[in-house]
Structure formats: C-alpha cells, structure tokens
Design an enzyme around this catalytic site. Structure first.
Site, PDB file in Angstrom:
ATOM      1  N   ASN A 150      -0.440   3.838   1.487  1.00 54.13           N
ATOM      2  CA  ASN A 150      -1.163   4.605   2.503  1.00 54.13           C
ATOM      3  C   ASN A 150      -0.759   4.172   3.930  1.00 54.13           C
ATOM      4  OD1 ASN A 150      -3.146   5.524   4.286  1.00 54.13           O
ATOM      5  ND2 ASN A 150      -4.744   5.478   2.720  1.00 54.13           N
TER       6      ASN A 150
ATOM      7  N   THR B 256       0.842  -1.199   0.000  1.00 56.72           N
ATOM      8  CA  THR B 256       0.000   0.000   0.000  1.00 56.72           C
ATOM      9  C   THR B 256       0.874   1.244   0.000  1.00 56.72           C
ATOM     10  OG1 THR B 256      -1.716   1.229   1.203  1.00 56.72           O
ATOM     11  CG2 THR B 256      -0.184  -0.034   2.544  1.00 56.72           C
TER      12      THR B 256
ATOM     13  N   PHE C 123     -11.348  10.287   3.643  1.00 57.24           N
ATOM     14  CA  PHE C 123     -12.661  10.898   3.839  1.00 57.24           C
ATOM     15  C   PHE C 123     -13.126  10.857   5.307  1.00 57.24           C
ATOM     16  CE2 PHE C 123     -12.630   9.234  -0.577  1.00 57.24           C
ATOM     17  CZ  PHE C 123     -12.856  10.420  -1.257  1.00 57.24           C
TER      18      PHE C 123
ATOM     19  N   ASP D   6      -8.279  -2.749  -1.057  1.00 59.05           N
ATOM     20  CA  ASP D   6      -8.880  -1.770  -1.951  1.00 59.05           C
ATOM     21  C   ASP D   6     -10.197  -1.357  -1.318  1.00 59.05           C
ATOM     22  OD1 ASP D   6      -8.386  -0.355  -4.415  1.00 59.05           O
ATOM     23  OD2 ASP D   6     -10.321  -1.165  -4.997  1.00 59.05           O
TER      24      ASP D   6
ATOM     25  N   LYS E  83      -3.471   3.098   6.516  1.00 58.57           N
ATOM     26  CA  LYS E  83      -3.980   1.725   6.465  1.00 58.57           C
ATOM     27  C   LYS E  83      -3.058   0.794   7.255  1.00 58.57           C
ATOM     28  CE  LYS E  83      -6.176   1.768   1.846  1.00 58.57           C
ATOM     29  NZ  LYS E  83      -6.137   1.125   0.509  1.00 58.57           N
TER      30      LYS E  83
ATOM     31  N   GLU F   7      -4.262  -0.364 -10.696  1.00 60.18           N
ATOM     32  CA  GLU F   7      -5.639  -0.423 -10.171  1.00 60.18           C
ATOM     33  C   GLU F   7      -6.538  -0.242 -11.382  1.00 60.18           C
ATOM     34  OE1 GLU F   7      -6.492   1.922  -6.687  1.00 60.18           O
ATOM     35  OE2 GLU F   7      -4.855   0.993  -5.571  1.00 60.18           O
TER      36      GLU F   7
HETATM   37  P1  ITT Z   1      -3.447   2.067  -1.657  1.00 59.11           P
HETATM   38  O1  ITT Z   1      -2.040   2.354  -2.043  1.00 59.11           O
HETATM   39  O2  ITT Z   1      -3.549   1.031  -0.565  1.00 59.11           O
HETATM   40  O3  ITT Z   1      -4.338   1.737  -2.830  1.00 59.11           O
HETATM   41  P2  ITT Z   1      -5.138   4.405  -1.364  1.00 59.11           P
HETATM   42  O4  ITT Z   1      -5.189   5.455  -0.274  1.00 59.11           O
HETATM   43  O5  ITT Z   1      -4.961   4.852  -2.770  1.00 59.11           O
HETATM   44  O6  ITT Z   1      -3.976   3.397  -0.935  1.00 59.11           O
HETATM   45  P3  ITT Z   1      -7.535   2.937  -2.199  1.00 59.11           P
HETATM   46  O7  ITT Z   1      -6.975   2.725  -3.564  1.00 59.11           O
HETATM   47  O8  ITT Z   1      -8.128   1.773  -1.489  1.00 59.11           O
HETATM   48  O9  ITT Z   1      -6.439   3.538  -1.193  1.00 59.11           O
HETATM   49  O10 ITT Z   1      -8.557   4.130  -2.326  1.00 59.11           O
HETATM   50  C1  ITT Z   1      -9.515   4.360  -1.418  1.00 59.11           C
HETATM   51  C2  ITT Z   1      -9.755   5.839  -1.265  1.00 59.11           C
HETATM   52  O11 ITT Z   1     -10.767   5.931  -0.271  1.00 59.11           O
HETATM   53  C3  ITT Z   1      -8.534   6.610  -0.760  1.00 59.11           C
HETATM   54  O12 ITT Z   1      -8.544   7.932  -1.236  1.00 59.11           O
HETATM   55  C4  ITT Z   1      -8.721   6.626   0.735  1.00 59.11           C
HETATM   56  O13 ITT Z   1      -8.212   7.806   1.302  1.00 59.11           O
HETATM   57  C5  ITT Z   1     -10.232   6.526   0.893  1.00 59.11           C
HETATM   58  N1  ITT Z   1     -10.471   5.662   2.030  1.00 59.11           N
HETATM   59  C6  ITT Z   1     -10.310   4.316   2.079  1.00 59.11           C
HETATM   60  N2  ITT Z   1     -10.508   3.867   3.327  1.00 59.11           N
HETATM   61  C7  ITT Z   1     -10.781   4.946   4.063  1.00 59.11           C
HETATM   62  C8  ITT Z   1     -11.038   5.141   5.426  1.00 59.11           C
HETATM   63  O14 ITT Z   1     -10.992   4.141   6.295  1.00 59.11           O
HETATM   64  N3  ITT Z   1     -11.281   6.382   5.846  1.00 59.11           N
HETATM   65  C9  ITT Z   1     -11.283   7.412   4.982  1.00 59.11           C
HETATM   66  N4  ITT Z   1     -11.027   7.330   3.695  1.00 59.11           N
HETATM   67  C10 ITT Z   1     -10.769   6.095   3.234  1.00 59.11           C
END
Ligand code: ITT
Length: 183
Positions: free
Chosen positions: A9, A7, A141, A65, A12, A36
C-alpha cells in the site's frame, strides 16, 4: 539509514516518510507478499507476518496491519478490513450501516518492527462513519471516516493533518520515539 516498509500500500509509505525523514531515515517500500493469517487480533496478524518475513529478510524491516472497527457491526470489518475493502469497498460499509444511528467506529494500527527481535507499536483513533463519502485524499476507508473532534473526513485532510491524529500516525510516533532512544 534506510528502512524497509513491507507493504503493498503506497498510501501507508507516504504517511511513514513524513515521520522518518526528519530523523534522516529513508523509508522504502518493499513489496513481499506475506501471509496474513485469520486471527482475532491485529497484533497476532502482524506478529505472524513479521516472524514469517524474518526468516526470509536479513535486514531490519517493519510492517503495518490495520483495521476499521465499527461498533454497530460488533467490530466488523476489524481484522478482515483488507478483504472487505477489496470486495465491498467503503460503499459496502455505508450500505451495511444504512438507517443505523450508531455510527461510532475506530481505526487501529499495529506496526511490527523486526531487527533480530520483534517490537510492536500500536495506535488508535476514535471517530464515526459518515453517511456519504467526502474527500479524495488518503486511501481505503478514508472518505467515510470522520475522526472525533473534526468536521473533515480523513480523505479531506492533508497527509500531515491525518498523521497528527490517525491510528498509524500514533503508532509511528511511538515507533519513532523508540528508535530515537534505541538506535
Ligand atoms: P498491506 O500490504 O500493508 O497489508 P493493506 O492495504 O492490505 O496493505 P491492511 O492489511 O493493514 O492493509 O488492511 C487494512 C485495510 O484497512 C485496508 O483495506 C486499508 O485500505 C484499510 N485502512 C487501513 N488504514 C487505513 C487508513 O489510514 N485509512 C483508510 N483505510 C485504511
């Protein structure tokens, strides 16, 4: 045991550690950009990413995801949540919902775990989009999402509080239960 969480992020990863530490599993962040794809479901996006990574990483890993699905926007941003967050941020969602009385939304998370075979674990939490951002914790969010049955947004909760009820927390619980039985 160490387990790679692919990831970009760090938020996470922090959430994941609280689940795996009690099991003696050390989760570490592996930053590999994986494709993705544009698909209709988070499951398809997660599965494609995991199979792509499986050809390049030869030890067990998982990815997540997730997405925010807003009822009044017919499920948008959904599978496009990452892109919408990057371009419009949570303020963009507030703007799209200006004057809208139906604030219902849910978060969904799909975890794909690969150890030679693919396993998917999902979780969902229902809630609503607030009219103003509140709180400074969490990520994404979180400041505008208030889960049903609570007065606080995710960004006003500790990681432990959020994990207990969140989409990802629920998916991690299922994943951890499975690991306990299958490791
Ligand atoms: P990865 O590298 O793991 O993909 P990402 O932040 O891009 O990280 P996703 O592709 O899963 O994550 O995209 C999900 C989006 O929704 C991303 O902008 C997150 O900030 C948001 N999101 C996912 N889970 C969330 C949570 O628990 N609280 C707030 N926003 C969330």
């Amino acid at each position: 045991m160490r387990l790679a969480f692919v990831t970009s992020n760090p938020g996470k990863v922090e959430e994941a550690r609280k689940y795996f530490e009690p099991l003696g599993i050390k989760v570490y962040q592996l930053r590999v950009d994986y494709p993705e794809i544009q698909a209709d479901t988070l499951e398809d996006v997660a599965e494609y990413g995991a199979r792509w990574l499986a050809e390049r990483i030869d030890w067990p890993f998982f990815l997540d995801d997730s997405g925010l699905f807003v009822e009044a926007l017919n499920g948008f941003p959904g599978v496009y949540s990452a892109y919408v967050y990057k371009t419009l941020g949570y303020r963009g969602i507030l703007k799209l919902l200006e004057g809208e009385t139906n604030r219902k939304a849910y978060f969904k998370s799909v975890i794909a775990y690969w150890d030679g075979e693919l396993y998917l674990f999902t979780g969902r939490v229902n809630g609503e989009i607030t009219t103003e951002p509140r709180g400074s914790g969490g990520f994404g969010f979180d400041p505008v999402f208030k889960p049903d049955g609570f007065d606080k947004t995710f960004a006003e909760m500790t990681t432990e509080e959020k994990n207990r009820i969140s989409h990802r927390g629920r998916a991690f619980s299922a994943f951890v239960e499975w690991l306990k039985e299958n490791l």
